[in-house]
Motif scaffolding. Structure first.
Motif, PDB file in Angstrom:
ATOM      1  N   GLY A   1       0.815  -1.213   0.000  1.00  0.00           N
ATOM      2  CA  GLY A   1       0.000   0.000   0.000  1.00  0.00           C
ATOM      3  C   GLY A   1       0.847   1.261   0.000  1.00  0.00           C
ATOM      4  O   GLY A   1       0.570   2.206  -0.753  1.00  0.00           O
TER       5      GLY A   1
ATOM      6  N   PHE B   1      -3.359  -0.755   2.416  1.00  0.00           N
ATOM      7  CA  PHE B   1      -2.623  -0.424   3.629  1.00  0.00           C
ATOM      8  C   PHE B   1      -3.460  -0.711   4.882  1.00  0.00           C
ATOM      9  O   PHE B   1      -2.969  -1.323   5.842  1.00  0.00           O
ATOM     10  CB  PHE B   1      -2.211   1.047   3.586  1.00  0.00           C
ATOM     11  N   LEU B   2      -4.725  -0.288   4.878  1.00  0.00           N
ATOM     12  CA  LEU B   2      -5.583  -0.473   6.052  1.00  0.00           C
ATOM     13  C   LEU B   2      -5.893  -1.950   6.302  1.00  0.00           C
ATOM     14  O   LEU B   2      -5.960  -2.382   7.465  1.00  0.00           O
ATOM     15  CB  LEU B   2      -6.879   0.314   5.875  1.00  0.00           C
TER      16      LEU B   2
ATOM     17  N   LEU C   1       1.210   4.004  -3.091  1.00  0.00           N
ATOM     18  CA  LEU C   1       0.964   5.432  -2.900  1.00  0.00           C
ATOM     19  C   LEU C   1       2.127   6.270  -3.416  1.00  0.00           C
ATOM     20  O   LEU C   1       1.932   7.306  -4.054  1.00  0.00           O
ATOM     21  CB  LEU C   1       0.716   5.729  -1.418  1.00  0.00           C
TER      22      LEU C   1
ATOM     23  N   LEU D   1      -4.769   2.922  -0.253  1.00  0.00           N
ATOM     24  CA  LEU D   1      -5.158   3.152   1.135  1.00  0.00           C
ATOM     25  C   LEU D   1      -5.901   1.948   1.697  1.00  0.00           C
ATOM     26  O   LEU D   1      -5.674   1.542   2.848  1.00  0.00           O
ATOM     27  CB  LEU D   1      -6.032   4.406   1.229  1.00  0.00           C
TER      28      LEU D   1
ATOM     29  N   PHE E   1      -5.898   7.219  -4.755  1.00  0.00           N
ATOM     30  CA  PHE E   1      -5.783   7.220  -3.300  1.00  0.00           C
ATOM     31  C   PHE E   1      -6.469   6.014  -2.673  1.00  0.00           C
ATOM     32  O   PHE E   1      -5.969   5.420  -1.712  1.00  0.00           O
ATOM     33  CB  PHE E   1      -6.415   8.491  -2.722  1.00  0.00           C
TER      34      PHE E   1
END
Length: 211
Positions: free
Chosen positions: A28, A182-183, A32, A179, A175
């Motif tokens: 992630g 990553f989360l 980005l 994201l 985005f």
């Protein structure tokens, strides 16, 4: 007799879960960074000096010049054909000076001199017919009716686009998905640590009861 594994050590399944979580976190963050420098940053710079305006057609004309395009008729079949150059000149609500209309930023980069690039056909006559059809569309169907166009005074002050390549949806996805990745990675790591902590506490309580 083999010693039992200490309760605070992670099992093989928990190790895999932790590795998967950290891999998603790294993926992630890397996504980005890559999208930020290679896609999102240029898109924002392109949009910073631009905006939407109302456009009205001033003139529609074909130039005598023809441009080459590449057609494909199979896996090992490629060739070159030619198409006439169509120019659509418009007036915007932001400026009285005429501007050249383009389909989008990609078409502008491919051929900045023309307003339309037809799907490349093998036959030059078919390409000419496609351009003529588009010419009639702008003359007869659009005519003097205003329509929304997009401009960028810093990068291309003499050109306007019918649509944006980098619209809000594209920027959102730049985005959103890194994201989310990553989360999800953070969630997997946190849940694994919490589950292990609860298991260790439950084991400690069980040992105290049997002591």
């Amino acid at each position: 007799m083999a010693r039992s594994r200490p309760a605070y050590e992670y099992t093989e399944a928990e190790d895999r879960s932790m590795r998967l979580g950290f891999l998603l976190i790294a993926a992630g963050l890397l996504s980005l960074l890559v999208l930020g420098f290679c896609w999102l940053r240029p898109a924002l710079q392109e949009r910073r000096g631009g905006g939407a305006a109302n456009c009205t057609v001033l003139a529609v004309r074909q130039l005598g010049e023809r441009f080459a395009c590449t057609f494909s008729c199979g896996a090992a079949c490629r060739g070159t054909a030619r198409y006439p150059c169509l120019q659509v000149l418009v007036r915007t609500s932001r400026s009285a000076a005429p501007a050249l209309l383009h389909e989008d930023e990609r078409q502008l980069r491919t051929n900045p001199k023309c307003s339309y690039i037809p799907p490349c056909a093998r036959d030059d006559q078919e390409n000419s017919e496609n351009v003529t059809y588009k010419q009639k569309y702008w003359k007869e169907k659009v005519g003097s009716q205003p329509f929304t166009c997009y401009f960028n005074q810093h990068l291309r002050p003499d050109d306007v686009m019918l649509k944006r390549t980098h619209d809000e949806t594209v920027l959102l996805h730049c985005f959103l998905w890194p994201l989310v990745t990553f989360l999800v990675g953070v969630l997997i790591v946190v849940l694994t640590i919490c589950a292990k902590s609860l298991a260790v506490k439950a084991e400690a309580i069980k040992k105290r009861k049997h002591a």
